[in-house]
Scaffold this active site. Structure first.
Site, PDB file in Angstrom:
ATOM      1  N   LYS A  78       0.834  -1.202   0.000  1.00 25.19           N
ATOM      2  CA  LYS A  78       0.000   0.000   0.000  1.00 25.19           C
ATOM      3  C   LYS A  78       0.871   1.256   0.000  1.00 25.19           C
ATOM      4  O   LYS A  78       1.957   1.272   0.580  1.00 25.19           O
ATOM      5  CB  LYS A  78      -0.899  -0.023   1.261  1.00 25.19           C
ATOM      6  CG  LYS A  78      -1.938   1.081   1.325  1.00 25.19           C
ATOM      7  CD  LYS A  78      -2.763   0.990   2.618  1.00 25.19           C
ATOM      8  CE  LYS A  78      -3.826   2.062   2.690  1.00 25.19           C
ATOM      9  NZ  LYS A  78      -4.589   2.040   3.957  1.00 25.19           N
ATOM     10  N   SER A 153      -9.702   2.207   3.174  1.00 23.54           N
ATOM     11  CA  SER A 153      -8.825   2.867   2.237  1.00 23.54           C
ATOM     12  C   SER A 153      -7.862   1.933   1.486  1.00 23.54           C
ATOM     13  O   SER A 153      -7.328   2.308   0.450  1.00 23.54           O
ATOM     14  CB  SER A 153      -8.004   3.918   2.978  1.00 23.54           C
ATOM     15  OG  SER A 153      -7.136   3.305   3.912  1.00 23.54           O
ATOM     16  N   SER A 177      -9.853   0.053   7.490  1.00 19.05           N
ATOM     17  CA  SER A 177      -9.300   0.068   6.132  1.00 19.05           C
ATOM     18  C   SER A 177      -8.659  -1.224   5.635  1.00 19.05           C
ATOM     19  O   SER A 177      -8.341  -1.329   4.454  1.00 19.05           O
ATOM     20  CB  SER A 177      -8.279   1.188   6.004  1.00 19.05           C
ATOM     21  OG  SER A 177      -8.956   2.394   5.800  1.00 19.05           O
TER      22      SER A 177
HETATM   23  N1  GLN Z   1     -12.995   4.865   6.522  1.00 21.56           N
HETATM   24  C1  GLN Z   1     -12.281   5.297   7.685  1.00 21.56           C
HETATM   25  C2  GLN Z   1     -11.774   6.711   7.485  1.00 21.56           C
HETATM   26  O1  GLN Z   1     -12.065   7.265   6.501  1.00 21.56           O
HETATM   27  C3  GLN Z   1     -11.182   4.333   8.004  1.00 21.56           C
HETATM   28  C4  GLN Z   1      -9.964   4.535   7.218  1.00 21.56           C
HETATM   29  C5  GLN Z   1      -8.819   3.728   7.682  1.00 21.56           C
HETATM   30  O2  GLN Z   1      -8.950   2.744   8.408  1.00 21.56           O
HETATM   31  N2  GLN Z   1      -7.636   4.169   7.283  1.00 21.56           N
HETATM   32  O3  GLN Z   1     -11.114   7.264   8.296  1.00 21.56           O
END
Ligand code: GLN
Length: 490
Positions: A78, A153, A177
């Site tokens: 990632k 994400s 995420s």
């Molecule tokens: N969807 C969540 C956010 O927007 C989680 C994102 C994540 O775990 N990096 O913060």
């Protein structure tokens, strides 16, 4: 050997025993990336050195060296992880041309264990999002249905893994995420206990919540990868001194003595009928396997989403203050730089470099942390966070593992939710409490919707009890209706 569907351990064993060369493996996957990723947009940067890196491994193996437990396994990383010499943008224009001079600890450990880095994977900008649509590189597509999001994400990781463009990937999870995209793409994703895995060299989003973990095709591959990346790191003072268990060797699908907790608050909400059915099936399956099902309750979880968004945005506003265009990253152009006021310099640079969602969070976070509001928002959120954790600890006195849905519905369409932040944030309704409490959590594929989209089951365990969670996942995996099914794009 069918390299495309081979497990991480199969590839490593074959490479180490010279049944196949690391170079052949790297070439096989490089070809898949070159032909298939056009449809998915899961890779942001390909590693031009991958074949050469594989050759170097082969040369060491030829000399009789043991190159590690992940010998020649092609990985995608990632964008959040710093990779020496390989562009790392966090999905943001502000880091458009950032090439880190060092590897994140987890990347260094994976390399030392023998992986070949195939490239960097797309994500929401600074990991803020649930759909991959906030990425500066454009959205990644779900390989099961190209007009759907892969989740976020870590959507690039989930899509690349589901399409078997690599044998393993790494993601980060601050509020879901790893687990949500794993569920949307039908792969296994694990967020370890906070402190299990080093955050050194991972671009910081919300430091008290961020944790890295594997996004792979099986529970055993996840366990193997975790063994390599986990453990104390003197560069991250929040890592635990505890030794790393032999999760993969200890895996057992016998759940007879296990107590599975169903969290009242997460079972009563309105779920998509296919998700509801998947959850019911998983409970039935575990019952048949001899597990005991009990009800548990974490009433404070009701506040998880607002508390998460206060804490995550606050920490993000502080962490992202470092992107100012001075030392690295994007810098706005000025005709006469020496005559520009500092505030104008920052304002224009940051205004151009950050996307809309990131700006929204910086503003929200800055507000929460400002004097006069700190106590009412950030401090209060921290107190509620503690109460959520206490309730979880009580719940784990009654059960070994908590089972729940990952999301209320399967993958949604690209464009469907991006203009409504609140609807997007509600994606995280079942995942954020795990991060707030620092618990390990994971998603294991267990259902397919009417529309042929995968659905995962979320498992959560008490701190440092990853083995219990992995064992239940291993049992579910053995009976999963998704087993052997793959997205038709591949
Ligand atoms: N969807 C969540 C956010 O927007 C989680 C994102 C994540 O775990 N990096 O913060």
């Amino acid at each position: 050997m069918d390299l495309t569907f081979a497990s991480i351990s199969d590839i490593a064993e074959a490479v180490q025993n010279k049944k196949v060369s690391a170079k052949e493996v790297a070439e096989h996957f490089a070809k898949r990336i070159a032909t298939l990723d056009e449809k998915l947009n899961s890779f942001t940067t390909k590693n031009d050195q991958a074949i050469k890196d594989a050759e170097a491994l082969d040369a060491r193996i030829a000399k009789g060296e043991n190159v590690g437990p992940l010998a020649g396994v092609p990985f995608g990383i990632k964008e959040m992880f710093c990779t020496k010499g390989l562009k790392t943008t966090a999905g943001s224009k502000i880091l458009e041309n950032f090439v880190p001079p060092y590897d994140a600890t987890v990347v260094a450990r994976l390399k030392a264990a023998g992986i070949v880095v195939m490239g960097k994977l797309n994500q929401d900008e600074f990991a803020m999002g649930s759909s991959n649509e906030t990425s500066f590189h454009g959205p990644t597509k779900n390989p099961w249905k190209l007009d759907c999001v892969p989740g976020g994400s870590s959507g690039g990781s989930a899509a690349a893994q589901a399409a078997r463009l690599v044998a393993g990937t790494l993601g980060t999870d601050t509020g879901g995420s790893i687990r949500q995209p794993a569920s949307f793409c039908g792969i296994v994703g694990v967020k370890p206990t906070y402190g299990r895995v080093s955050r050194y060299g991972i671009i910081a989003y919300a430091s008290s919540l961020d944790q890295a973990g594997p996004m792979v095709s099986s529970v055993k591959d996840a366990a193997l990868t975790m063994e390599v990346i986990s453990g104390f790191d003197s560069f991250d003072s929040t890592t635990t001194q505890r030794s790393v268990p032999a999760w993969s060797k200890n895996l057992k699908s016998d759940v007879k003595s296990m107590k599975i907790g169903l969290m009242k608050e997460y079972m009563s909400g309105s779920l998509h009928p296919d998700v509801q059915k998947t959850v019911e099936n998983s409970i039935e399956t575990l019952k048949k396997m001899g597990a005991e099902i009990v009800e548990v309750s974490v009433p404070m979880s009701e506040f998880a989403v607002p508390v998460y968004y206060l804490i995550a945005a606050s920490e993000a506003s502080s962490n992202l203050a470092r992107y100012d265009g001075v030392k690295y990253g994007h810098r706005a152009e000025f005709k006469n730089l020496s005559a520009v006021e500092l505030e104008t310099f920052y304002g224009k640079t940051r205004g151009e470099g950050f996307g809309k969602e990131v700006k929204r969070r910086i503003m929200l976070g800055t507000y929460c942390l400002s004097s006069g509001y700190y106590d009412a928002y950030y401090n209060k959120a921290g107190q509620v966070r503690r109460l959520i954790m206490n309730e979880y600890l009580e719940a784990f006195k009654k059960c070994d593992v908590i089972l729940s849905p990952v999301t209320t519905a399967p993958a949604f369409k690209i464009g469907e939710r991006i203009s409504d932040p609140l609807t997007m944030y509600l994606n995280d309704i079942f995942t954020t409490s795990t991060n707030l409490a620092g618990l390990p959590g994971m998603s294991v594929p267990f259902g397919l919707s009417q529309e042929n989209l995968p659905i995962g089951i979320q498992l959560t365990a008490s701190h440092f009890e990853e083995q219990k969670m992995l064992d239940v996942a291993y049992a579910l995996e053995s009976a999963s209706p998704v087993k052997g099914k793959n997205p038709h794009v591949i």
